[in-house]
Structures are given as C-alpha cells and as structure tokens.
Scaffold this active site. Structure first.
Site, PDB file in Angstrom:
ATOM      1  N   PRO A 172       0.814  -1.222   0.000  1.00 37.86           N
ATOM      2  CA  PRO A 172       0.000   0.000   0.000  1.00 37.86           C
ATOM      3  C   PRO A 172       0.849   1.276   0.000  1.00 37.86           C
ATOM      4  CG  PRO A 172      -0.717  -1.512   1.747  1.00 37.86           C
ATOM      5  CD  PRO A 172       0.563  -2.050   1.189  1.00 37.86           C
ATOM      6  N   GLU A 190       1.261  -7.649   8.293  1.00 40.99           N
ATOM      7  CA  GLU A 190       1.514  -6.201   8.275  1.00 40.99           C
ATOM      8  C   GLU A 190       2.525  -5.803   7.205  1.00 40.99           C
ATOM      9  OE1 GLU A 190      -0.536  -4.104  10.066  1.00 40.99           O
ATOM     10  OE2 GLU A 190      -1.396  -6.112  10.283  1.00 40.99           O
ATOM     11  N   ARG A 234      -0.992  -8.207 -21.500  1.00 43.67           N
ATOM     12  CA  ARG A 234      -1.769  -7.618 -22.603  1.00 43.67           C
ATOM     13  C   ARG A 234      -0.932  -6.714 -23.508  1.00 43.67           C
ATOM     14  NH1 ARG A 234      -7.021  -7.150 -22.285  1.00 43.67           N
ATOM     15  NH2 ARG A 234      -6.958  -5.082 -23.206  1.00 43.67           N
ATOM     16  N   ASP A 294      -2.688   2.169 -29.376  1.00 50.09           N
ATOM     17  CA  ASP A 294      -2.246   3.505 -29.772  1.00 50.09           C
ATOM     18  C   ASP A 294      -3.358   4.256 -30.492  1.00 50.09           C
ATOM     19  OD1 ASP A 294       0.555   1.663 -30.652  1.00 50.09           O
ATOM     20  OD2 ASP A 294      -1.377   1.386 -31.653  1.00 50.09           O
TER      21      ASP A 294
HETATM   22  C1  9D3 Z   1      -4.800  -3.326   8.166  1.00 51.12           C
HETATM   23  C2  9D3 Z   1      -3.324  -3.244   8.088  1.00 51.12           C
HETATM   24  N1  9D3 Z   1      -2.928  -1.893   7.642  1.00 51.12           N
HETATM   25  C3  9D3 Z   1      -2.653  -1.047   8.832  1.00 51.12           C
HETATM   26  C4  9D3 Z   1      -2.715   0.387   8.529  1.00 51.12           C
HETATM   27  C5  9D3 Z   1      -1.748  -1.940   6.805  1.00 51.12           C
HETATM   28  C6  9D3 Z   1      -1.823  -2.911   5.704  1.00 51.12           C
HETATM   29  C7  9D3 Z   1      -0.875  -3.914   5.610  1.00 51.12           C
HETATM   30  C8  9D3 Z   1      -0.930  -4.817   4.554  1.00 51.12           C
HETATM   31  C9  9D3 Z   1      -2.798  -2.828   4.729  1.00 51.12           C
HETATM   32  C10 9D3 Z   1      -2.851  -3.756   3.684  1.00 51.12           C
HETATM   33  C11 9D3 Z   1      -1.931  -4.748   3.610  1.00 51.12           C
HETATM   34  C12 9D3 Z   1      -1.975  -5.725   2.482  1.00 51.12           C
HETATM   35  N2  9D3 Z   1      -1.986  -5.038   1.178  1.00 51.12           N
HETATM   36  C13 9D3 Z   1      -1.142  -5.346   0.213  1.00 51.12           C
HETATM   37  O1  9D3 Z   1      -0.330  -6.237   0.359  1.00 51.12           O
HETATM   38  C14 9D3 Z   1      -1.140  -4.567  -1.017  1.00 51.12           C
HETATM   39  C15 9D3 Z   1      -1.962  -3.484  -1.449  1.00 51.12           C
HETATM   40  C16 9D3 Z   1      -3.086  -2.815  -0.850  1.00 51.12           C
HETATM   41  O2  9D3 Z   1      -3.586  -3.146   0.241  1.00 51.12           O
HETATM   42  N3  9D3 Z   1      -3.619  -1.755  -1.526  1.00 51.12           N
HETATM   43  C17 9D3 Z   1      -3.175  -1.344  -2.738  1.00 51.12           C
HETATM   44  N4  9D3 Z   1      -2.146  -1.937  -3.332  1.00 51.12           N
HETATM   45  C18 9D3 Z   1      -1.565  -2.997  -2.689  1.00 51.12           C
HETATM   46  S1  9D3 Z   1      -0.263  -3.848  -3.284  1.00 51.12           S
HETATM   47  C19 9D3 Z   1      -0.187  -4.845  -1.984  1.00 51.12           C
END
Ligand code: 9D3
Length: 247
Positions: free
Chosen positions: A89, A116, A154, A169
C-alpha cells in the site's frame, strides 16, 4: 517475459496460468509464470515465515531470511537482468505508463506481502521498486501481483489480436470508452441510438468520440485535463456539454 512471484499462497498465482489472456500467453510461450513460497526456504521445525514487530503492536511481519532465500532461488532460474518489485500500500501507484516500461525487462519478480508486511530491510536491500494498485486496502499482495501480470501480458507483442492491439495507440487513448450496444434494438423503452443503425461510419465515429469525451468530462475530469484535444474534439465536447445543459 518471465514472471516470478514470491508468495505464501502460490495457488492464487498459478491460477493465472489457466485462464484468459494470461493462460493463452502461457500456452503460446510468450510468458512464463512461477511462484516461490518463502515457507519452502525455512529451516526450523515449524517452517516459520513471520515474527512479532520490534516496538510492539498488533500483527506479524514477514522475516527477512525466508524472503531473501526465495528471491535468490527465483533469480537463479533466469540469466538476464531481473527487476524486483515489492507490492504494498506504500508503493508508487501503478499506471499504464509504468506498466508499459516494465515490459522492457525479461524477468519481473513480484513480492506479495501478507500480514503487516515485510521487514523493511528486505525492501531496502533486495527490492528495486515498490508499487501499489490504488488507494484501497486488500489483504495481501497476491491479487495485486495478478493485476500487474495481467496488465503487462496484454502489452506484450503477439498476445492480443490485431484489432485489440490497434486500440493501444488509438486516438481515444486517455479517454473513457464510448457506450456499446448489441441486439435487441429495443429493451423496454430503451432504444439503441439511431446513428449506430445508420450504417454511416463517419457519423458513428463522431458519435462515439463525442460520447467518449462527454463521459470523460462527466466522470473523470482529471483525465481530460491531462489530454490535448484536437479542434474537432473540442467541438464535439462543446456539443455534448451544451446538450447536457439543455436537459
Ligand atoms: C490493516 C493493516 N494496515 C494497517 C494500517 C496496513 C496494511 C498492511 C498490509 C494494509 C494492507 C496490507 C496488504 N496489502 C497489500 O499487500 C497490497 C496493497 C493494498 O492493500 N492496496 C493497494 N495496493 C496494494 S499492493 C499490496
């Protein structure tokens, strides 16, 4: 192009080998896709991949060593240069342009986190980039890896048919799509627009462009601000806006 995914849930990734665009690209030898489970690179009795965070707090963190050893194994199967991307994230939001650049490398290694996340030293020492698929929360990186793999596949030469490839394109790039209709001509009181039944292809193309511009203006003004419009497109959009304002 070869994709290698570091994941605690390899079956989630292998599913891409069996379906749709990625399945066909695999059958035709255009992509290769393998998954590597950090649990297979542990040496303790319980095959431990996670541990409690320093500093305390809820949740678990993926340990460095099993991730590093899984990554090392994934790198060894390929001779060319690999790019290692951690999906999280906190990453840079992916765009079509970012994915188009990624097509240039012969091996893309995607690391899917769980819990986490991973020990930050794995990001610093072992990963080249950190990518996100958008500002919403999913439970782990596997679905993000599948999104990235599908979107890149793709773009690879020979994956889509000529007609679909030509759209890459197209002058409609950067706009939302126009509405589509098929039979029957009427559903309840809702009719297919007359112009689409007219057989006049320049009228049809103008109508479609006008709809694409109008919908982008209504739903994604951010996209429209980035796009340079031709005089013809300005005219079509102004017509659309005038018609909306009359209604
Ligand atoms: C609830 C846990 N969160 C605390 C603030 C942090 C958190 C840790 C791990 C939130 C999501 C995740 C798992 N997400 C991903 O591995 C992830 C992800 C995403 O959640 N949103 C957008 N892109 C991605 S890429 C990997």
């Amino acid at each position: 192009m070869r994709f290698d995914v570091i994941t605690l849930f390899p079956e989630m990734i292998q599913s891409a080998n069996g379906y749709g665009v990625t399945g066909r690209a695999k059958d035709r030898g255009i992509i290769e896709l393998s998954a590597w489970n950090p649990r297979d690179y542990t040496s303790d009795k319980h095959r431990t991949v996670d541990d409690r965070p320093y500093g305390g707090g809820p949740g678990m963190v993926l340990k460095y060593q099993p991730l590093h050893d899984a990554l090392t194994a994934a790198k060894q199967v390929s001779s060319g240069s690999a790019r290692v991307v951690y999906l999280s994230p906190q990453g840079k939001p992916i765009t079509q342009a970012l994915l188009a650049e990624a097509c240039e490398v012969s091996q893309l290694i995607l690391v899917a986190g769980r819990y986490e996340g991973v020990d930050e030293r794995f990001v610093d020492l072992d990963c080249d980039e950190e990518w996100s698929i958008g500002d919403y929360v999913i439970s782990g990186g596997e679905l993000a890896a599948l999104v990235v793999i599908d979107a890149i596949t793709r773009l690879l030469p020979g994956v889509l048919g000529d007609e679909e490839s030509a759209q890459h394109d197209s002058y409609m790039n950067g706009l939302l799509d126009f509405p589509h209709f098929t039979r029957p001509e009427r559903i309840s009181a809702s009719q297919v627009p007359d112009v689409l039944l007219s057989g006049n292809h320049s009228d049809i193309n103008r109508w479609r462009m006008k709809q694409a511009l109008g919908r982008t203006w209504q739903r994604r003004p951010d996209l429209l601000k980035k796009k340079e419009l031709t005089l013809e497109q300005e005219k079509l959009l102004n017509e659309f806006i005038r018609q909306v304002e009359l209604n």
